[in-house]
Structures are given as C-alpha cells and as structure tokens.
Write an enzyme that holds these catalytic residues in place. Structure first.
Site, PDB file in Angstrom:
ATOM      1  N   ASP A 252       0.798-119.425  -3.064  1.00  0.00           N
ATOM      2  CA  ASP A 252       0.799-119.861  -1.679  1.00  0.00           C
ATOM      3  C   ASP A 252       0.200-118.698  -0.888  1.00  0.00           C
ATOM      4  OD1 ASP A 252       1.057-121.131   0.719  1.00  0.00           O
ATOM      5  OD2 ASP A 252       3.180-121.617   0.521  1.00  0.00           O
TER       6      ASP A 252
HETATM    7  C1  BGC Z   1       1.546-123.103   3.312  1.00  0.00           C
HETATM    8  C2  BGC Z   1       0.804-123.917   2.286  1.00  0.00           C
HETATM    9  C3  BGC Z   1      -0.624-124.084   2.716  1.00  0.00           C
HETATM   10  C4  BGC Z   1      -1.254-122.698   2.895  1.00  0.00           C
HETATM   11  C5  BGC Z   1      -2.697-122.734   3.329  1.00  0.00           C
HETATM   12  C6  BGC Z   1       0.838-121.786   3.609  1.00  0.00           C
HETATM   13  O1  BGC Z   1       1.438-121.141   4.688  1.00  0.00           O
HETATM   14  O2  BGC Z   1       2.852-122.845   2.860  1.00  0.00           O
HETATM   15  O3  BGC Z   1       1.418-125.170   2.130  1.00  0.00           O
HETATM   16  O4  BGC Z   1      -1.321-124.854   1.789  1.00  0.00           O
HETATM   17  O5  BGC Z   1      -0.516-122.006   3.893  1.00  0.00           O
HETATM   18  O6  BGC Z   1      -2.838-123.182   4.620  1.00  0.00           O
END
Ligand code: BGC
Length: 761
Positions: A252
């Site tokens: 993530d």
């Molecule tokens: C989120 C993810 C997301 C990623 C990219 C993160 O903060 O938890 O779900 O895909 O950001 O935007």
C-alpha cells in the site's frame, strides 16, 4: 523459425508468443541487468513503475480505485494532472455491489471497469477491497463487500475475472485485517488464528485461488508486530506458501517500512505516498525506496544474493505478460452507454428496501398499502428534504475519489422522472418541492477535483428545520435524503466515524418531519449502518449507498416502482453500536503501548462478527461474551420487495453428505404478488454437535431468482464439505466433524423459512 522482419534475426524467446509464458520469463530475466531488475520492483512516479525499455517492456501504470478509474495526478505530486480525457463513469461503491447478491453483476462490474481502465492506459486497478466490516464505524467499509466471508468471496471472484478478462490486473486489497482506519499504520491486530482464517482471509483466498488475481496489496497495519506489506506469516507462509500465489504483492502507498523485511517477506513492488516510501520526503526520490538503491547496495555488498530479487522480478514479468505485453487485449472505451447502463443496473439491484409499512389509515382515502412505491396517480406535491439530495458523492472519501463525466443527483433524478410522468399522464400533475433541512459539508471538491453546483447555505439549523416542517405539511410524500457523506470522519479513508448516530442534526429533523407528515420516506445515503432512533415513526426506509454516476436515476426508479428493489444487506444493521461485538467487548479501537508507537487492537469477539454475534444469545448465553440486549434493526441478508414471495418445502438430495462430499437442496420460490421481482434464497449451515464453539449459523450458499407474477421456479443450492468445516487451531487445518448438521433456508438471516437436517458420516 520465427524471425524479426527487419534484421532477419531469430525472435528472442521472451518476445515469442508461441512460447510458454514461464519460458519467456526465464529468458527475459536472464537478459536483465541488476539495475533493470531493481527498477521494475519500485515506483518511478505516484502511480507508475518502469518497464524494461531496452527489452521493449513498457512502463507499468496502475490507478485507483475500486469503483471507477481515478483521475490522473502529476508525476510526483498529488495535484491533478489536469487532463481533459480522464473523466470516468462512477460505478456503485462495493457495498452496493455486494448488496445485489448477484455474482453476474460483479462480473459486469469488473468487465466495464476494465474497459474504462484500458482506455485510460492503466494496466492495474487498485481494487477490489474485501476487508471485513467488523464495526459500522469503519471509515472505508463503503469500499468493501460487507461482513460475511462467503458473500464477499462469491462477489470478489467474478469482479476480478471480469476485470482481468480485459487484460487489466486486479490488485485485491488490503491484505489483511485492515478493518478500521484510525492509526492505520500503527494498529497491531491481535486476532485468533481461527477468526483470521474463518472471517478475515476467505475472500482474499478466493481472489487468489479461484479468481487467480494478478495483484494483491498489502495492508498498512501490523499483524504479530510486523507490517502486513512485509509480513512473513501473511505473505510467505499463507499467501505464497499455502495458497501458491504467483502474482505480485504491491505495497500500500507508503506501507513499506523495513528493507530487510521487504526483501525477505514477500513484498514484490513498492509504491509510495511520498517519495521516501513513507510519509514525507524529497522530490523524485524514488531511489530511496526500500526496494531501490538500498536493496541494490545490499546485493553488491554480498548481504543478499539475487535469489529473492529474481523471485520478485519473475512475478513482475508475469504481470507484464498478462497486461502490458499482452497484445490480444481490446482497446477499451470510456464513458460508453454500456458502462452507464451497467452502473445503473448494479445500482438498481443493490438498493435495499429496509422498511415499507402500510399506513394504518390509508393514504388519500385509499385502502392502506405500503408507502412505497410512490403513487403518482394521486400525488400532487412531493417534498424532497436533505443535503444528500443535492450533494455529489463521487468526490471525497480518499483514494477512491473520482472525477466523473456525470453524476445524477437524487433531486435531479426525481425531478426528471416526474417531468416525464407529467408529460405522459392525463392524471394529476405532480410537483416537486425542495427544502434543505440540514447542512452537512458544503465542500464539493477533493484533491483538486471541484464538482457540481455550489451547495453553500447561510441559514441556521432552526431556520432550515422550520422551512422543511412548514413545507412538509400537506405534502403527499416527504422524502428525506440523508445519511453520511465522503467527508473526514464519515465514510472516508484515514479515519473512522466518531459515533454511530446520523450527523448534522438529522435525527431532530426527521422526528420533526414525522410529526407533521405520516408519509415519510428516509433514503439513507452511506456505506455503513447508522443509528435510527426514530425508525418506528418512519414507515419507509431505503438504503441508497454511494451509487455513482447514475445515482439519481437509480433511486428515482426504485422510489417510483419502475424497478422492484431486490438488494439485501451485506452487513448487520445494529440498533445500537454496543450491539456489535467489537464494541460490546470494548475491543475497538485498541490500546496504545507505553511508547505510543503501536496500538494493539484485540479482536476479542473472535469469529463472532456481524450476524454471528447477533445470533449469540440463543446459543452461548453469557459464559464467554457479554449478552447483547437488542436484536438488529435490520438483519444481515434482509431486504424487501414490492412483491411477495413464498418458498416451498426444501428437499435435500440425500440425508447424508454423499461420498463426493456434496449435498444439494432444492426449494421452490413463487412470486405471489402482482409485480415481477427478484428474491434471494439464502442457505446457512448450522453444526448441531461440535467439539468447538461454532456460530449458530453461517452463510454457505445463496441464489437470486427473478420471477414474473405468479411464476414459480426451483432453486438448487449445492454445498460441499468446506461448508461444514471450521479452522482447527491445533492442526492448522480445516476440519469437518462427522455428525448432524442443519441447512437453514430463508430470505434473510432472521427469516429462516425451513430447516433440513442431514448428517456428515
Ligand atoms: C490506500 C490504497 C490506495 C493507495 C493509492 C492508499 O492510501 O490505502 O487503497 O490504493 O493509497 O492511492
């Protein structure tokens, strides 16, 4: 021999489409330099990572999110790139998809989203999300598929298959135990092995072993003191060991914290929120990522061989061959009529009619009938109240925020529907009136995307309430669009809700309106359940979710009866927050350690999540758990229709689970009303004599059936030994104990119409 046209050289194996992919991967890997290998395992921009230019592998582009393709941001900034071709169709958020209880809708969803992604040049969609709804305060529950592992599993598989059928990778997220948002980088989840396997992992397992997802995103939080983006148990042992996953594990954004763990514990691609991979950093410092130059240095110093690196690169190359190197995939298209039609259909099937009572004294002098659908043959004035009737919901909420080509607002959808009615009818013409009623959050922009008309409001709460109450008097119907929104501390990433109640004084407003008009409908727009202390005073309640581009049209079609509602709740709607296990046991949000760096969140309710908890009193009494005192306001699997259904007596094909480990149940369903509609037959399994504590019942099969008035159809549901099994912590295996079981068949978890006993020999 195949040759390249220009130079008449033999085509290298890695480019030769007649060769098996694994052979092409071996060949590509053998040609790559250390720098090229290191480059493909970490980001080069907010949403891209490099391919291998020298060998002809294009850059790899990924994008959020689960319910539409996120607009482009700048290379190394979160600001909008300002493209004019990145407005998309917003599909309903995943709670709504789950509420359709229709795997075909999930397939359609995945295919449509895949086509949008292709056109936008994205090879991976960062979704779907299947974290379990453990508490209705969870800020991102709206992005997920509810509380039940079986329902989420059945819905996630066709979503992924549909998406990947277009040559776009899914990245199922957030693996795992990311069930709330507050302090999400610091939460260390303490959970029993049994609850982990029975509740929190099945949907991920199905995504891997049944759908064959090409991507999977590690979660921010920790499990057993190790961050999930580089967690040995989660990634090496369970995912890549037990489940034999051969795709990539993507961090993530900023979820990677330790180079050695990232190298050893199964992370394959590192992406970041800021440029040091964490939360802050210099510009364009992607080289500082854990899986970048630091890793290269460790290899050069001899601390690591390229064993781990080659495994990661193989997985990345496999991903490339599925996506960027896949030449047979379609071109894709954006904002097509077919995508709007899909978004509308899914929304219409997912809207849940929670309550629809007959009024005691009838309406307009007619016989008492359920309040919905609206009777447009007699209504002259409908009052619409509430901010959520005029607020865009596709912006906000965090990374799933979108820039849409269109979003039909509930008020606009109803006005359009009534304008058509007025044009076509010789009956009474019906007018729509609007009163704001309350003010919530008037900001209509997120991350640089500004949308819609201004909803600024200067009047006081009292003035707004008085206006609404005044207009409600004498209206034929009052339809309140309220609920939550996508602002911080509502249904939004980064934080959880602070309490269970409706925000912005909505309770007071609804109570006041119900006093002056009996024909009141509450349409709740949210991804979570909310407290409804006034529920007894409001005859009709509709759960409207966040349903994207076609929201207004979908809601109007259900309210007016053009579409017969058929959605079923994918989670338990508790009457009070303390009726939810996590809250009853004081197991949310956890306890800070002395150093205030880590917060331990102990999932004390174990396997008793959602209806498994709500069912407890009848079985376990108070020995292990504090007895909950009120039944859910609306049970898991509940959802009404404008028609009525009757189920026949179910027949099992045997009294025993047969040698092939299967048993089937057939039940007839008849539409006994006067409208066509769909019913979802649900089969729960109950273990009558287990050596371990087991839930009263667990969903193990379901089927949605569409019936014309008077029509009867047989529904057959087959379950296998898996459906009878629990996770045995002593042997770390699934185990089905011989003995008596019951199949409980009904139309909601609290509407069991029949029981069939059978035995596992
Ligand atoms: C989120 C993810 C997301 C990623 C990219 C993160 O903060 O938890 O779900 O895909 O950001 O935007």
């Amino acid at each position: 021999m195949l040759t390249t046209g220009l130079s008449a050289q033999p085509l290298p194996v890695y480019l030769d489409e007649s060769k098996p992919v694994e052979q092409r991967i071996d060949d590509a890997l053998a040609r790559m330099t250390l720098d090229e290998k290191i480059a493909v395992i970490h980001a080069q921009s907010k949403f891209s990572s490099p391919g291998v230019k020298r060998l002809g592998f294009p850059d790899f582009w990924t994008d959020d999110g689960p319910h539409g393709v996120r607009p482009d941001v700048l290379w190394d900034e979160w600001e909008q790139a300002g493209q004019s071709n990145d407005s998309c169709v917003a599909f309903p958020a995943l709670t709504c998809l789950a509420a359709t209880w229709n795997p075909q809708m999930a397939r359609l969803y995945g295919e449509s989203l895949g086509e949008e992604a292709l056109y936008r040049g994205k090879s991976m969609i960062l979704g779907p999300g299947v974290n379990i709804n453990r508490t209705p305060l969870g800020g991102r529950n709206f992005e997920y598929m509810g509380e039940d592992p079986w329902l989420a599993s059945r819905m996630v598989v066709p979503y992924i298959q549909g998406l990947q059928s277009k040559g776009v990778a899914a990245c199922v997220k957030h693996y795992a135990l990311n069930n709330d948002e507050e302090y999400r980088h610091q939460v260390n989840v303490v959970v029993s092995e049994r609850a982990l396997h029975e509740i929190y992992l099945p949907a991920f397992k199905a995504a891997v072993t049944e759908a064959g997802t090409w991507g999977l995103m590690g979660a921010y939080n920790l499990y057993k003191d190790q961050h999930n983006c580089h967690n040995d148990i989660m990634l090496n042992q369970i995912l890549k060991g037990d489940w034999q996953y051969d795709g990539v594990v993507v961090s993530d954004w900023g979820g990677c914290h330790d180079t050695d763990e990232a190298i050893r514990n199964g992370l394959d691609m590192e992406f970041g929120t800021w440029t040091d991979g964490l939360t802050m950093g210099a510009t364009n410092a992607y080289d500082n990522y854990h899986l970048a130059l630091g890793y290269k240095r460790l290899i050069q110093e001899g601390k690591y061989t390229t064993k781990e690196l080659d495994d990661k690169v193989r997985r990345v190359l496999r991903l490339f061959y599925h996506t960027t190197m896949q030449r047979q995939k379609p071109y894709g298209f954006l904002c097509s009529e077919s995508h709007y039609a899909a978004a509308l259909k899914i929304a219409q099937e997912g809207i849940v009619l929670l309550k629809n009572e007959k009024l005691k004294d009838g309406k307009n002098g007619k016989m008492a009938a359920p309040l919905l659908p609206l009777d447009l043959s007699t209504a002259k004035r409908i009052l619409v109240v509430g901010e959520n009737a005029i607020k865009m919901m596709t912006v906000g909420g965090g990374s799933s925020s979108l820039k849409v080509q269109k979003e039909i607002l509930p008020l606009d959808g109803l006005m359009e529907r009534l304008a058509n009615h007025n044009l076509q009818t010789s009956d009474v013409k019906c007018q729509i009136d609007y009163a704001r009623g309350y003010v919530g959050d008037t900001v209509q922009s997120y991350n640089g995307v500004t949308v819609g008309r201004s909803i600024a409001e200067r009047r006081s709460a009292d003035e707004l309430l008085q206006e609404a109450v005044g207009k409600a008097k004498g209206a034929d119907y009052v339809i309140v669009f309220g609920g939550l929104n996508k602002s911080d501390y509502q249904d939004c990433e980064g934080h959880d809700r602070k309490d269970y109640g409706l925000p912005y004084g909505q309770d007071r407003l609804i109570e006041a309106l119900a006093l002056v008009n009996k024909n009141i409908v509450f349409v709740n727009i949210s991804g979570n359940a909310v407290a409804m202390p006034w529920a007894d005073k409001v005859p009709a309640i509709l759960q409207g979710w966040f349903i994207g581009s076609e929201a207004g049209e979908a809601l109007a079609s259900v309210l007016c009866g053009d579409v017969n509602p058929s959605g079923k709740l994918p989670f338990t709607w508790y009457r009070r927050l303390e009726d939810c296990g996590a809250h009853a046991l004081g197991a949310f949000p956890g306890t800070w350690r002395d150093d205030y760096k880590i917060i331990d969140e102990e999932y004390r309710e174990g396997i008793y999540v959602g209806y498994r908890w709500a069912d407890l009193p009848s079985k376990h009494q108070t020995s292990n758990f504090k007895l909950q005192t009120s039944k859910p306001l609306f049970a898991f699997g509940h959802g009404l229709s404008y028609t009525t259904f009757q189920m026949g007596k179910p027949q099992a094909n045997s009294k025993h689970m047969t040698a092939d480990g299967q048993i089937s149940f057939t039940v007839s369903v008849t539409n006994t009303g006067s409208r066509a509609g769909s019913e979802t037959v649900q089969l729960y399994v109950s273990d009558k004599h287990a050596s371990v504590d087991r839930p009263v019942k667990e969903l193990k099969a379901f089927q949605k059936v569409f019936l014309q008035p008077g029509e009867t159809r047989d529904v057959t549901m087959v379950i296998g030994r898996d459906a009878l099994s629990y996770y045995d912590e002593a042997t770390h295996q699934w185990k089905a104990e011989p003995g008596k079981f019951e199949a409980l068949i009904g139309t909601a978890s609290d509407q069991i119409a029949a029981k069939c006993e059978f035995e596992l020999k």
